[in-house]
Design a protein around this motif. Structure first.
Motif, short mmCIF file in Angstrom:
data_model
loop_
_atom_site.label_atom_id
_atom_site.label_comp_id
_atom_site.label_asym_id
_atom_site.label_seq_id
_atom_site.Cartn_x
_atom_site.Cartn_y
_atom_site.Cartn_z
N VAL A 1 6.12 -0.74 7.98
CA VAL A 1 5.90 0.57 7.37
C VAL A 1 7.26 1.14 6.96
O VAL A 1 8.14 1.33 7.81
CB VAL A 1 5.19 1.54 8.33
N VAL B 1 3.45 -1.21 4.00
CA VAL B 1 3.03 0.16 3.68
C VAL B 1 4.26 0.98 3.30
O VAL B 1 5.30 0.92 3.98
CB VAL B 1 2.31 0.81 4.88
N CYS C 1 -5.25 0.18 6.10
CA CYS C 1 -4.15 -0.77 5.89
C CYS C 1 -4.14 -1.85 6.97
O CYS C 1 -3.82 -3.01 6.68
CB CYS C 1 -2.82 -0.03 5.88
N VAL D 1 -3.13 -5.94 2.31
CA VAL D 1 -1.98 -5.07 2.55
C VAL D 1 -0.96 -5.84 3.37
O VAL D 1 -1.23 -6.28 4.49
CB VAL D 1 -2.40 -3.79 3.30
N ALA E 1 0.86 -1.18 0.00
CA ALA E 1 0.00 0.00 0.00
C ALA E 1 0.90 1.23 0.00
O ALA E 1 1.69 1.42 0.93
CB ALA E 1 -0.91 0.01 1.22
N THR E 2 0.80 2.03 -1.03
CA THR E 2 1.61 3.25 -1.14
C THR E 2 0.75 4.45 -0.79
O THR E 2 -0.28 4.69 -1.42
CB THR E 2 2.19 3.40 -2.55
N ARG F 1 -6.33 6.12 6.26
CA ARG F 1 -5.62 5.21 5.37
C ARG F 1 -4.82 4.18 6.17
O ARG F 1 -4.77 3.00 5.80
CB ARG F 1 -4.69 5.98 4.44
N LEU F 2 -4.21 4.61 7.26
CA LEU F 2 -3.46 3.67 8.09
C LEU F 2 -4.40 2.65 8.74
O LEU F 2 -4.07 1.46 8.83
CB LEU F 2 -2.66 4.42 9.16
#
Length: 260
Positions: free
Chosen positions: A100, A52, A43, A49, A15-16, A39-40
């Motif tokens: 991450v 990240v 994820c 996912v 996940a970008t 978004r986090l």
């Protein structure tokens, strides 16, 4: 929120998340901060996912707080912004049970620098830089800066960088142990994505347990940490990925990990 200010994509388990306000050096305002939090969380919820990648567009990774948001008669208190916008992001990064990777593509200043340092792995473009810019406007380092930076580079260097606001090049940051690696500018995006894909293909349940152990290490004494390692090793040894890793080793083949 406008989708264009924080880009998101999912490909191959990576996940970008991309800061996309290049006209203001990717500084963070309320909508970006809240969108990044969501978004986090997404994820964390999404089993597709596996890793990240956090990065930025243009010449900056993130210049920290958008100062235009905290000026004027109706501006919120800085402390409220830190509590509601930045602290949750740091806590979400550290709690996320997937690796991450911060790919620092340019200037990382103030809270932007500290959000990067909160990530599990930090890589940087050779032309990038890090600045603890808070002292230049009379503030103190927030977003976990006073927690992470002394642990990464030692009290003396952290104190000096936070008080002087000196710029640190990516190469200097690597040399002092602030970040993991520096990549040449022309290879940066490819190298950062390659590393993210490598992490996504690993036994991510075990990586999550490693992350939880690292989160607790500075609060434990040796005996407590040894016990915690034993507990998490028991959990890791019960995973499908552990069984796959052993089988692949014995069969002399590449393992296929699933994060379970």
């Amino acid at each position: 929120m406008s989708d264009s200010t924080l880009l998101f994509s999912l490909d191959g388990g990576v996940a970008t998340i991309t800061f996309n306000r290049p006209q203001v050096f990717n500084s963070v305002n309320k909508e970006v901060a809240l969108a990044l939090q969501e978004r986090l969380r997404e994820c964390q919820r999404n089993p597709e996912v596996r890793a990240v990648l956090l990065t930025g567009t243009g010449r900056a990774f993130c210049a920290g707080q958008d100062l235009a948001e905290i000026t004027g008669p109706d501006a919120p208190e800085v402390a409220d912004i830190v509590e509601k916008h930045y602290n949750p992001i740091v806590e979400l990064i550290r709690a996320l049970d997937k690796p991450v990777l911060a790919a620092v593509n340019g200037v990382a200043a103030g809270a932007g620098a500290n959000l990067a340092l909160a990530c599990d792995v930090v890589v940087a473009k050779e032309s990038a830089s890090f600045i603890q810019a808070f002292s230049k406007i009379g503030l103190i380092p927030d977003s976990g800066g006073t927690f992470f930076l002394p642990r990464l580079i030692g009290m003396q260097r952290a104190s000096a960088l936070m008080m002087t606001g000196d710029k640190v090049s990516a190469t200097e940051a690597q040399q002092m142990g602030m970040i993991y690696k520096v990549f040449a500018d022309d290879a940066f995006e490819q190298e950062a994505l390659s590393l993210a894909k490598r992490l996504a293909a690993m036994p991510t349940k075990g990586l999550a347990y490693t992350k939880q152990l690292l989160n607790g290490t500075f609060g434990n004494d040796l005996t407590q940490q040894l016990r915690a390692e034993g507990d998490y090793q028991l959990r890791a040894g019960s995973t499908t990925d552990y069984r796959e890793g052993v089988a692949a080793f014995l069969e002399k083949r590449q393992p296929t990990f699933t994060g379970r």
